[in-house]
Design an enzyme around this catalytic site. Sequence first.
Site: not given
Ligand code: NAD
Length: 522
Positions: A305, A354, A396, A468
């Site tokens: 994470d 999370k 956010k 994290k």
């Molecule tokens: P998002 O929802 O915009 O993007 C996720 C993408 O993953 C989507 O395009 C979805 O279609 C794709 N997806 C889902 N399941 C899949 C699979 N099995 N195989 C291939 N693709 C798949 O999310 P995001 O904002 O880009 O964040 C991505 C991840 O990063 C999340 O899990 C989020 O919790 C984690 N994260 C983000 C942050 C941040 O600051 N943005 C911080 C910590 C963790």
Amino acid sequence: MLVPTFNVRGPNVRESEHYIEADFHYRKSTVVVGPDGTAQVKPTAELYTFRTRKHVGRVGVMLVGWGGNNGTTLTAGIIANKLGLEWRTREGVQQSNYRGSIVMSSTVRIGATEVNEDVYTPLRGLLPMVHPNDLVLGGWDICGENLGTAMQNAKVLDVDLQRQVEPHLEKLTPLCGVYYPGFAAENQRERASHILPGHDKAGHLAKVREDIREFKERNELDKVIVMWTASTERFMRVIPGVNDTADSLLASIENSHEEISPSVLYAVAAILEDSPYINGSPQNTFVPGCVQLAEHRGVFIGGDDFKSGQTKFKSALVDYLVNAGIRPTSIVSYNHLGNNDGKNLSSAPQFHSKETSKSNVVDDMVRSNQILYPREEDGPDHVVVIKYVPSVGDSKRAMDEYVSDIFMGGKQTIVTHNTCEDSLLAAPLILDLVILCELSTRITYRTASTPGFVQFHPVLSLLSYLLKAPIVPRGMPVVNSLFKQRACIENILRACAGLAPEDDMRLEHRALPPYKHVANGI
Ligand code: NAD
């Protein structure tokens, strides 16, 4: 003063055409605590010889979830930097940059001049590292939109920048993803239109492995790093005989066991293809069987994470409070976001993943101070709330309240409010993870007890600063404190370059004439 590069000249460093080799005396203390509580401390020093291969080679990154907010923001950001793009905003003309990447935008002190002026170099100047502009990107998504459309839907970047990178992004389309309903939230099902057909998990594993090999060959890459930045999954159940050993995990994929998640399938594919795998989301992809597979194969894994905003701040603030002798008694973290990640996390099992990764980040700080917390269970109340508010999009909001006990029964309450585009924090972290992971594949070390030069343990705890809920090798204490995590990266890189660790003693400024002579030294 900032210098782009430097050479270390000293008896401890040897540089050849291919390697930088540096000897480092690692000093530590072994403590024996007697039954009466008295401690005997034995300082020891062990010689480590670090050898870093200088040739970086061509590096590819395959993102799982390439079409998401993080994936598209990262891809657009790299293209913009590569092309040196500028764009108009309300405030004026903005240039491309790599702010938020410790590798690209933070500095380390390499020493001082003869007149005691500090000299700094970018962190990336310590050792040869891949430049983000040179990374070759690819990956998978369960949604088949091209990256141009996906970037527009993400609504993260300024419109004038989107307009300029769109023609480059629209040519990029993710590979079909692995999708098993029930792991990501039910509300993601409508996105899942670009997926590998059928239910044969062994077949899916073979296809993902082929994707990695094909990407590597087509782009003439020396190595590929695979990173999960897809939607958060629910936790997998850890079941003896199913995913608790490398063999059982591989057998369960062969049998298409229902508890094999998409993320573990990508991780296994990467490990079997000798590609490091990093988990940017909180789910427990690294079940014991997956960790064992990485250990058996000697392939790096890192997770879990991304530590981007609220948790990064928490792991700095609580470190400050506890090390100041102040006792946090409650930490309440609320946030709301409106992007697709927020939508996915509005479902209870995914939120639980999370919540878990966000919850343990102060444990080591509590354990480190038994004056404030005589027993572990006396640690602060720690609550995490996440709400989905579509209208705020990727911007956010995080609100935190820290209440602490201070001197003589007083209370201190600190309240913070953080607003920022989540993906603009995450994208540079992804780069740091890739760059440091790639560098780690070129570092070996030797001590008197190793059978020659060896690599770091496959569970790459060096990446903890960026994560994290860091995973660490069995038996190693988890460090969450942000400053310690950064010092770890900096000091290991310094050791490899032949520099002493940064201890901040600054004796050259404290032990200065005029000297006051003290008889008998007292
Ligand atoms: P998002 O929802 O915009 O993007 C996720 C993408 O993953 C989507 O395009 C979805 O279609 C794709 N997806 C889902 N399941 C899949 C699979 N099995 N195989 C291939 N693709 C798949 O999310 P995001 O904002 O880009 O964040 C991505 C991840 O990063 C999340 O899990 C989020 O919790 C984690 N994260 C983000 C942050 C941040 O600051 N943005 C911080 C910590 C963790």
